[in-house]
Design a protein around this motif. Structure first.
Motif, mmCIF file in Angstrom:
data_model
loop_
_atom_site.group_PDB
_atom_site.id
_atom_site.type_symbol
_atom_site.label_atom_id
_atom_site.label_comp_id
_atom_site.label_asym_id
_atom_site.label_seq_id
_atom_site.Cartn_x
_atom_site.Cartn_y
_atom_site.Cartn_z
ATOM 1 N N ALA A 146 -22.861 28.585 -25.685
ATOM 2 C CA ALA A 146 -22.171 28.709 -26.976
ATOM 3 C C ALA A 146 -20.964 27.787 -27.064
ATOM 4 O O ALA A 146 -19.853 28.230 -27.358
ATOM 5 N N LEU A 147 -21.186 26.515 -26.844
ATOM 6 C CA LEU A 147 -20.082 25.553 -26.959
ATOM 7 C C LEU A 147 -19.413 25.636 -28.333
ATOM 8 O O LEU A 147 -18.187 25.755 -28.439
ATOM 9 N N ARG A 148 -20.212 25.619 -29.373
ATOM 10 C CA ARG A 148 -19.652 25.591 -30.730
ATOM 11 C C ARG A 148 -18.926 26.898 -31.087
ATOM 12 O O ARG A 148 -17.767 26.858 -31.512
ATOM 13 N N PRO A 149 -19.581 28.076 -30.926
ATOM 14 C CA PRO A 149 -18.857 29.320 -31.222
ATOM 15 C C PRO A 149 -17.593 29.472 -30.382
ATOM 16 O O PRO A 149 -16.565 29.955 -30.871
ATOM 17 N N PHE A 150 -17.652 29.036 -29.139
ATOM 18 C CA PHE A 150 -16.468 29.161 -28.277
ATOM 19 C C PHE A 150 -15.330 28.297 -28.816
ATOM 20 O O PHE A 150 -14.191 28.748 -28.951
ATOM 21 N N ILE A 151 -15.634 27.045 -29.129
ATOM 22 C CA ILE A 151 -14.597 26.128 -29.616
ATOM 23 C C ILE A 151 -14.029 26.640 -30.937
ATOM 24 O O ILE A 151 -12.811 26.623 -31.149
ATOM 25 N N ARG A 152 -14.915 27.135 -31.802
ATOM 26 C CA ARG A 152 -14.431 27.687 -33.087
ATOM 27 C C ARG A 152 -13.495 28.870 -32.837
ATOM 28 O O ARG A 152 -12.455 29.012 -33.477
ATOM 29 N N ALA A 153 -13.853 29.720 -31.877
ATOM 30 C CA ALA A 153 -13.062 30.936 -31.619
ATOM 31 C C ALA A 153 -11.667 30.610 -31.090
ATOM 32 O O ALA A 153 -10.719 31.346 -31.360
ATOM 33 N N VAL A 154 -11.548 29.523 -30.335
ATOM 34 C CA VAL A 154 -10.238 29.247 -29.717
ATOM 35 C C VAL A 154 -9.467 28.101 -30.386
ATOM 36 O O VAL A 154 -8.348 27.801 -29.976
ATOM 37 N N ALA A 155 -10.082 27.488 -31.395
ATOM 38 C CA ALA A 155 -9.519 26.261 -31.961
ATOM 39 C C ALA A 155 -8.072 26.408 -32.418
ATOM 40 O O ALA A 155 -7.281 25.480 -32.276
#
Ligand code: SF4
Length: 181
Positions: free
Chosen positions: A67-76
């Motif tokens: 989940a690269l994308r969901p992870f990056i979105r969550a911590v952005a």
């Protein structure tokens, strides 16, 4: 006790597995770590956990979401304080899997690492336990950390050089004083 152990990697997990089995826990491992980047690093750690679980005959639930994308979105919006969100993603899934799978308790190999924010991890795990109505089994595995690293070296297991996310990789390798934008 039927216990679910969330595993972050084999070097951290091996001593937790021995300790919990030694206490009589009927153990199952869970792989769920969408925080690990890039994909080749994720795959190396996942494969090593699979290999180690086979080696010690430990049942493994593999939640293989990259989940690269969901992870990056969550911590952005909170890159400097991202670890709480990262813990929450993983421990909430561990608690949910434990509840759904009829486990009596869950814990995580993250509790062996002297590099994690242990107290924050504990708070996040307790909140996840409450949300999913399952017991969080707290144990401070940190005194076993060096033994786990030594064991992994002896067995020739893959050993990572940074915590997991792309930001931790940068922190590990960037030169002192280098400008970050
Ligand atoms: S540094 Fe480690 S714990 Fe913190 S967000 Fe990155 S992978 Fe997660």
């Amino acid at each position: 006790m039927k216990t679910l152990l969330h595993v972050c990697c084999a070097p951290c997990a091996n001593q937790c597995i021995d300790a919990l089995r030694g206490q009589g826990h009927e153990l199952t491992a869970l792989w769920y770590n969408p925080n690990i980047h890039p994909f080749t690093e994720y795959r190396a750690r996942r494969n090593t956990v699979q290999e180690y679980c086979r080696m010690v005959a430990l049942p493994l639930l593999l939640d293989d979401e990259y989940a690269l994308r969901p992870f990056i979105r969550a911590v952005a919006d909170q890159i400097e304080t991202r670890c709480g969100t990262c813990y929450q993603m993983r421990l909430d899934r561990a608690a949910a899997e434990a509840a759904a799978g009829g486990f009596e308790a869950f814990t995580s190999s993250l509790f062996i690492s002297p590099y994690q924010n242990h107290e924050l991890l504990r708070q996040v795990a307790e909140a996840a336990a409450e949300r999913h109505h399952v017991r969080f089994l707290y144990q401070d595995f940190r005194p076993l950390f060096r033994a786990g690293q030594d064991r992994a070296r002896e067995l020739g297991l893959y050993m990572q050089k940074y915590c997991g996310c792309v930001f931790s990789e940068e922190e590990r390798y960037r030169k002192p004083g280098q400008i970050i934008r």
